[in-house]
Design a protein around this motif. Structure first.
Motif, PDB file in Angstrom:
ATOM      1  N   LYS C 179      88.197 -47.028  52.121  1.00 11.93           N
ATOM      2  CA  LYS C 179      88.324 -47.766  53.436  1.00 11.93           C
ATOM      3  C   LYS C 179      87.714 -48.942  52.838  1.00 11.93           C
ATOM      4  O   LYS C 179      86.608 -49.127  52.357  1.00 11.93           O
ATOM      5  N   LEU C 244      84.161 -48.706  50.873  1.00 14.94           N
ATOM      6  CA  LEU C 244      83.634 -47.351  50.699  1.00 14.94           C
ATOM      7  C   LEU C 244      84.726 -46.402  50.249  1.00 14.94           C
ATOM      8  O   LEU C 244      85.572 -46.216  50.910  1.00 14.94           O
ATOM      9  N   THR C 246      85.628 -42.507  49.229  1.00 13.00           N
ATOM     10  CA  THR C 246      85.052 -41.329  49.446  1.00 13.00           C
ATOM     11  C   THR C 246      86.281 -40.385  48.453  1.00 13.00           C
ATOM     12  O   THR C 246      87.394 -40.369  48.557  1.00 13.00           O
ATOM     13  N   LEU C 273      72.325 -42.987  43.684  1.00 15.48           N
ATOM     14  CA  LEU C 273      71.434 -42.740  44.604  1.00 15.48           C
ATOM     15  C   LEU C 273      70.988 -40.954  44.089  1.00 15.48           C
ATOM     16  O   LEU C 273      71.712 -40.362  43.420  1.00 15.48           O
ATOM     17  N   GLU C 277      72.460 -37.802  48.302  1.00 10.65           N
ATOM     18  CA  GLU C 277      72.473 -38.855  49.359  1.00 10.65           C
ATOM     19  C   GLU C 277      73.908 -39.690  49.303  1.00 10.65           C
ATOM     20  O   GLU C 277      74.494 -39.723  48.232  1.00 10.65           O
ATOM     21  N   ALA C 278      74.188 -40.166  50.178  1.00 11.64           N
ATOM     22  CA  ALA C 278      75.490 -41.096  50.366  1.00 11.64           C
ATOM     23  C   ALA C 278      75.259 -42.477  50.674  1.00 11.64           C
ATOM     24  O   ALA C 278      74.243 -42.635  51.559  1.00 11.64           O
ATOM     25  N   PRO C 279      75.919 -43.451  50.267  1.00 14.19           N
ATOM     26  CA  PRO C 279      75.541 -44.879  50.668  1.00 14.19           C
ATOM     27  C   PRO C 279      76.390 -45.375  51.681  1.00 14.19           C
ATOM     28  O   PRO C 279      77.184 -44.708  52.376  1.00 14.19           O
ATOM     29  N   ALA C 280      76.098 -46.590  52.122  1.00 13.18           N
ATOM     30  CA  ALA C 280      76.526 -47.428  53.371  1.00 13.18           C
ATOM     31  C   ALA C 280      77.135 -48.746  52.805  1.00 13.18           C
ATOM     32  O   ALA C 280      76.440 -49.351  52.091  1.00 13.18           O
ATOM     33  N   THR C 281      78.474 -49.090  53.271  1.00 19.87           N
ATOM     34  CA  THR C 281      78.673 -50.304  52.801  1.00 19.87           C
ATOM     35  C   THR C 281      77.783 -51.604  53.191  1.00 19.87           C
ATOM     36  O   THR C 281      77.530 -52.494  52.606  1.00 19.87           O
ATOM     37  N   ARG C 282      77.009 -51.402  54.340  1.00 18.00           N
ATOM     38  CA  ARG C 282      76.100 -52.399  54.874  1.00 18.00           C
ATOM     39  C   ARG C 282      75.046 -52.647  54.049  1.00 18.00           C
ATOM     40  O   ARG C 282      74.303 -53.693  54.115  1.00 18.00           O
ATOM     41  N   HIS C 283      74.984 -51.699  52.983  1.00 20.34           N
ATOM     42  CA  HIS C 283      73.428 -51.908  52.229  1.00 20.34           C
ATOM     43  C   HIS C 283      73.892 -52.520  51.198  1.00 20.34           C
ATOM     44  O   HIS C 283      72.904 -52.635  50.192  1.00 20.34           O
ATOM     45  N   ARG C 285      76.031 -55.338  51.296  1.00 17.54           N
ATOM     46  CA  ARG C 285      76.752 -56.570  51.969  1.00 17.54           C
ATOM     47  C   ARG C 285      76.387 -57.854  51.129  1.00 17.54           C
ATOM     48  O   ARG C 285      75.257 -58.285  51.265  1.00 17.54           O
ATOM     49  N   HIS C 291      76.446 -49.133  45.041  1.00 19.70           N
ATOM     50  CA  HIS C 291      75.784 -47.931  45.239  1.00 19.70           C
ATOM     51  C   HIS C 291      76.615 -46.384  45.385  1.00 19.70           C
ATOM     52  O   HIS C 291      77.888 -46.737  45.493  1.00 19.70           O
ATOM     53  N   PHE C 306      80.809 -40.795  46.411  1.00 19.92           N
ATOM     54  CA  PHE C 306      80.972 -42.087  47.451  1.00 19.92           C
ATOM     55  C   PHE C 306      80.590 -43.339  46.538  1.00 19.92           C
ATOM     56  O   PHE C 306      79.380 -43.178  45.893  1.00 19.92           O
ATOM     57  N   PHE C 342      71.106 -57.591  55.366  1.00 21.83           N
ATOM     58  CA  PHE C 342      71.209 -56.928  56.387  1.00 21.83           C
ATOM     59  C   PHE C 342      70.130 -56.752  57.246  1.00 21.83           C
ATOM     60  O   PHE C 342      69.038 -57.284  57.033  1.00 21.83           O
TER      61      PHE C 342
END
Lengths: 343, 343, 343, 343
Positions: C179, C244, C246, C273, C277-283, C285, C291, C306, C342
């Motif tokens: 994505k 991201l 997957t 990580l 645990e799974a990462p987020a795009t906003r972290h 940015r 990550h 991820f 963020f």
């Protein structure tokens, strides 16, 4: 007016409650006689949801203040666990569509495993029909209590069930990568659904342990005639409405498309796109339609099935009205022909 | 490393706390020796803000566990009211930049009126310098306690103060129509700041009664030498960062532009656009810059002044570091030269 | 200042060009001596990108107006196909980091197949080093021409290559569900990237035929020592920045996590990580970090990997600067330690 | 079906065209017999707007291929200037609702001044009725050609006209600070409406020179009986739908509220909120409602009037259908009772 079905919505202060009111506002066969919201009893619906302020609606009240004599059918949009308690206390001769997770799982053991508590209304559980309309239409027509499906579960089921029924895919190789809008998480304030935490970002959540897996396993296994477990990873989209499931399967792409097209050809809300096209969540926004597409992978014997719907409409409140139409003997598409809103 | 200023951030689990850490991460003259967050004491900053997980930071602790001997300067990013209590208990020989509203208003009566309670630390209030850097630079340089401004207040003040000082506008005809991003509302979960309540929509809030009016009145009146009250209407934007103030004034447009250009020509973070151009919030995102534009109205003798800044940076944490640089005797732009992030 | 590397950015009016300028603005070892944008030659960078207006930058010019004597290293941020023409005409003793797709594919046949035309600079193609820094560090250090990777390709490669190298997964069962944010589609106006077409919605695109598949096949096969083809489906997110991936794989989850953790433990920008645990795009940015997380599936022998990064930074311009640092003999993290922004 | 009005939509490939189709899809008194889009003639509407693919619609054709004998009423959703040419060529006995700006301005001089060209169909201009339904209802009922208003113009007019009519405000002190969603800018690709240029940001545009000022001046002056010019500043919101006008006026707040409440009390789509409350764009999204609120300023004799509507519905296509209902002798709310969609 006299012959419109009288509707009570229990739990009207959440998004699915508001969506029910929005849809019933132009539904020619239903009228709302009661709206409940315990914490906001005494307020007008317009105070809780200003977009509904032009409607002439009953004041919000407590559940115990609803007179069953004024109700033909209840929509129960309460939180999980609360729902089974409340429905247990309703008269047994009233029709009910429950939008919670409480009556979706037929096996009490499975319920206890996924929801962390024993079911407290096993007789109702036994009575309940799973509300995936296109697959349980006849049972729903005669049902008193229908259990609305999970919105993610509906999306994946629409993509996969016809393929398992047709033997078109390998049941052991189903991967559901699902993306869902934020409104599915509800209106209760949580840090994780704040605007600043959701916008401009994307992540997976409840990976491999989302409760809707239980619904997949129940329905997939029933159709396949043997245990089927998919891989399921939901992700949170920075948008209000819409679910898109990208399902990776093994099978002949053309046969997969044919199986879906055949299964849904007479369904009023299921749209199977031409082979090779994929749908977008924005094109079903606010509607009761589900768009499905199939695209062949570059690798032979593999395909992607895409299914999209609006989690609040086809995935929840629209589905509930669809089922209620059947239960009330109304033409099943009544009030559900709203075109999607784009942009 | 030894000669970097040792920094404690009290209240590090909110957005302004995180923004301080982000900025200090590349600040050559500061290092973080303590981070507090009472409810999350014992956790790592990376657990609370995963975007900071690559940094080597102290574990979050309680305020009482911070050793003042390890701190040269405190940033206090606590909620209003809490801040005055906490700062009262800090050693009187430590430098402090407070990001709350507690020490912004010089007149205790005005404070009580707008914040609904008597001030509990009047001596500190008297000592505090208002942190609008470009207008209090000398006082800040010598201050022990600096009160960070409201983010909306800073935006409006930047647009208006030079015009009052120059006598370029009618003080009785100032209208500030302000639009702000959501992050200014903080990280505490509230229905009103949920993604589904904020995205794809816009509205005004706290109309004519927002507390930052008090800051406008204080600063406008001081500069004008007589009471000045603006009309002030803030609105909530469906975006994370950024404030834009559209200020309607009466005066000669060219003179207005000239007054602003003259006032800010030597300021490192103030950018006055060519006459007739207007700024955009996205062009200051994540930076310590403030962009100001002036456009003439079609009606003679009227103009619009537009000021934009990032509420978390120039409007709060960047401003705080700017002030801290002055208090610590560092070159004032140290660590604040990050270019805006677009898109 | 005298010993800073002199940088020319060819194609500075697109998003990757602007991102290069943003990063170089605080890079202590580089200074920009030329910026080109053929259609906007003669304009200031601040006119094209107002967020950069505070910087003292050269006026935009045409490529032929850049004097090679003022340039130590070129960043070439031109469209595909244009890039090979332009680079062919540059002096052969200048260092170049190309951000286009032109020099990524080693096999000219594969290039012709995916890009629909013969390559016109085969000698340069042969010379070029693939810019996936963590996997080609030594070659990059000595390279004259480095080909920046596709942003999607980088994301998937980071997740998969160490697993193929370690033999931790089945090479025939790799599914990459990716994505990506909109900025990767560039600044040229197209209906499909209008706000009204992208916001509040989600869909897949270029399904099973995205050109970055060629990069996956090239790198996966090289590491595995035999042909490897993944399933790859990219989707468009309603957000500016962030990718991201997957990745669904077959193998022992703990071994998969261990392989990634071991491979990246000394990498300055790769953050693995904790298991589960799974990462987020906003972290990530706006930063050069990637990550990576691993979560076990409920089904034994399966896992999800991820990987997330910012497509404009680690996926493109940050990567380019990372490689340029190596080529120029600078410490490789120079100028790239900006913390993610963020919210 | 036979007695439904037969509708042609000229220019069906833009957002207002699609919105007309969406609304007519559930309109009991209209059926679509022709859809034109010159550049996409021969395609299905579902190919151009996949959210409409479930509808049984005519294939897109060229304007000259529409048979007037199959049309009772034309909706003309063409670009400005094109519209007057096309309408000039239509049979003079057909009803037309034009959504362009071509017939809004009664004075040809004013038209020429604002649109930079002489009007080419002055007889039609003379015939046309301004489509602000609540203020021209009787003329519209008998009209053959109705000129839909500007979406911004409608919003401001709704807020201001009753106040001028009642003499409740100072006509020389009207400031309209307006914020509008992106869909009003249309579907033609432009850099300025790309997702990456609009999201996460806010700015003013066409300051003090937006063409809708001409509509304000025309209508304000007519009602006031003397020339009235407002200050008007539009801003672009990072959202698809919705306009909010914040109008600053001088007058007694309670009288202002009373004037609006009185004027709109019998209007089916105008909702005046209780005194002191302000509306939100998201609460009228997708509907034909306009919400208006009045809040007193802190300064005596001043008030803010807030008006909000959906630019594509009440501001354009819903308004057009409202007017068409009147022209066709249908109950005027027919097909327009859709509740707003939130979230």
């Amino acid at each position: 007016m006299a012959d419109k079905a009288r509707i009570a919505i229990l739990g009207a202060s959440g998004y699915t409650g508001a969506e029910l009111v929005r849809l019933i506002a132009t539904h020619p066969g239903m009228r709302i006689t009661a709206l409940t919201a315990d914490r906001r009893a005494g307020e007008s619906m317009g105070a809780v949801f200003p977009h509904l302020r032009h409607l002439d609606l009953p004041t919000l009240c407590r559940i115990e203040d609803v007179n069953p004599d004024d109700v033909d059918l209840y929509f129960c949009a309460l939180p999980h666990a609360t729902s089974q308690e409340v429905i247990s206390a309703l008269p047994r001769d009233r029709k009910i569509v429950d939008l919670s997770a409480d009556f979706r799982l037929r096996d009490p053991q499975v319920y206890a495993e996924w929801y962390g508590r024993a079911h407290s209304a096993l007789d109702l559980q036994e009575e309940a029909v799973y509300g995936l309309t296109e697959f349980y239409r006849d049972e729903i027509r005669g049902a008193r209590l229908v259990a609305g499906t999970g919105c993610n579960a509906a999306t994946g089921n629409y993509a996969v069930l016809p393929l398992l029924a047709a033997g078109a895919i390998d049941p052991d190789e189903i991967i559901i990568d699902l993306k869902t809008g934020v409104s599915g998480a509800g209106r209760a304030p949580k840090e994780g659904t704040l605007f600043a935490e959701v916008s401009e970002g994307f992540h997976a959540y409840n990976i491999a342990r989302h409760r809707h897996i239980a619904e997949f396993e129940q329905e997939f296994s029933k159709v396949a005639g043997r245990p089927v477990t998919p891989t399921f990873v939901p992700h949170l989209l920075p948008q209000n409405r819409g679910i898109l499931a990208t399902v990776y399967v093994k099978g002949e792409p053309a046969a997969i498309h044919a199986a879906l097209a055949a299964r849904y050809q007479d369904e009023p809300f299921m749209v199977v796109l031409p082979f090779g096209e994929a749908p977008a969540t924005r094109h079903v926004r606010g509607s009761n339609f589900c768009h499905i597409g199939v695209v062949a992978d570059r690798r032979p014997g593999r395909a992607m099935v895409f299914a999209t719907l609006d989690n609040l409409t086809k995935g929840s409140s629209g589905q509930a009205i669809h089922n209620a139409n059947l239960m009330l003997g109304l033409p099943e598409t009544t009030g559900l022909d709203l075109a999607p809103m784009f942009p």
